[in-house]
Design an enzyme around this catalytic site. Structure first.
Site, short mmCIF file in Angstrom:
data_model
loop_
_atom_site.label_atom_id
_atom_site.label_comp_id
_atom_site.label_asym_id
_atom_site.label_seq_id
_atom_site.Cartn_x
_atom_site.Cartn_y
_atom_site.Cartn_z
N SER B 93 0.82 -1.21 0.00
CA SER B 93 0.00 0.00 0.00
C SER B 93 0.86 1.26 0.00
O SER B 93 0.35 2.35 -0.27
CB SER B 93 -0.93 0.01 1.22
OG SER B 93 -0.20 0.17 2.40
N LYS B 130 1.31 4.74 6.75
CA LYS B 130 0.62 5.60 5.78
C LYS B 130 1.28 6.98 5.79
O LYS B 130 1.99 7.33 6.72
CB LYS B 130 -0.86 5.75 6.16
CG LYS B 130 -1.68 4.45 6.09
CD LYS B 130 -1.94 4.02 4.67
CE LYS B 130 -2.73 2.71 4.64
NZ LYS B 130 -1.93 1.55 5.12
#
Lengths: 172, 172
Positions: B93, B130
DNA sequence: TTCTTGAAATATGTAACAGAATTCAAAAAG
DNA sequence: CTTTTTGAATTCTGTTACATATTTCAAGAA
């Protein structure tokens, strides 16, 4: 009154109960390094906790146990200290291998440069990083960026293999 | 015959001529660590040469001088040992930030998570990586992979900021 | 039963020592 | 006069030794 003397089994501080759990001996060290060495040996300051991402393992806390144990970067990344050096990567010719401009490469000179390995070679006095491909007896140095062409490699005065890249360290 | 005695200026081994160039003192160490520590302080085994790629600087040799000096990975990558931990990245991701599946992340808990920083957060007991974006008072956790959606972040019981990623270590 | 106290035994930091290493200059050799 | 040898001085260096601190057990007191 004093009937507490005499040899008694188990009395006194237990053998092997020192802070290291093993025998010690005095070693002479430079004074400026003493504090650092004691932190190194006693608190194992260089061994830091390692967690796993994406794994539901309760609620991890640095103060608690470490799900994956601890890790020492030098030990983990440098297997052969005498044969290892670092190289600062320049350019984007190996972007496909995850090597960005300015990245730090860990290079091991004791590994054999097999087909498919990323290697550091000196060409015309410059160090460069490429992926090595052996094909029908010919060795190619292949960039991982379609903007750059592969070059043929022959060990000679002006071209010399320096080592195999084991790790890429990228700063964010 | 023996007219060589008596106090004489400059006679004998020079002061400060020991192997460290500074005073020493005995320190008690566990026997199993003695050899390692002596290599550490004497040969500075952890400080390895650093070369620059793509820079024509003669013909570099590990035996010669090091164009860029030496580097200690622990010192270079871990500025705040007490506030630093490692995390093993999972998934793709964050591929856009150069973080691949299995990469080792260096995370500093003492850094403030500003807009644009890559952070480690725990959500529902899982650690995840993230990029943090602050926008009109709202904090977003943005993956760098268009296959994944951004998620809104609010510090609470089930969501907690762990630290800022300073380095990504990728194995080849 | 619980707390206090004395002696025993090891841990721990450092002074001290013995042998090695190094330097200077006198004495000997060329 | 130049070079080599030799002896004493001085510091380095690894280790032993020791004084103090710490920890443990059990007797005695509360």
């Amino acid at each position: 009154m004093t009937n507490q003397g005499g040899r008694r089994e188990g009395a006194g501080r237990p053998k092997g109960s020192n802070q290291y759990g093993e025998p010690t001996r005095p070693v002479r060290l430079p004074v400026s390094q003493v504090e650092r060495v004691l932190r190194f040996v006693r608190e194992r300051e260089h061994e830091l906790p390692l967690y796993a991402c994406g794994v539901s393992a309760g609620f991890p806390s640095p103060a608690d146990d470490y799900s994956e144990g601890t890790l020492d970067l030098n030990t983990h990344l440098v297997r052969q200290p005498a044969a290892t050096f670092f190289a600062r990567a320049r350019g984007d010719s190996m972007i496909g291998a995850g090597i960005h401009d300015g990245d730090l490469l860990v290079v091991d000179r004791s590994l054999t440069a097999e087909d498919g390995k990323v290697v550091v070679v000196s060409i015309n006095g410059e160090l460069t990083v490429k992926r090595m491909r052996r094909e029908k007896g010919v060795t190619w140095l292949v960039p991982e960026n379609s903007d750059y062409p592969p070059i043929q490699f022959q060990e000679q005065d002006e071209a010399h293999l320096w080592g195999v890249v084991t790790n890429v360290i990228h700063s964010l």
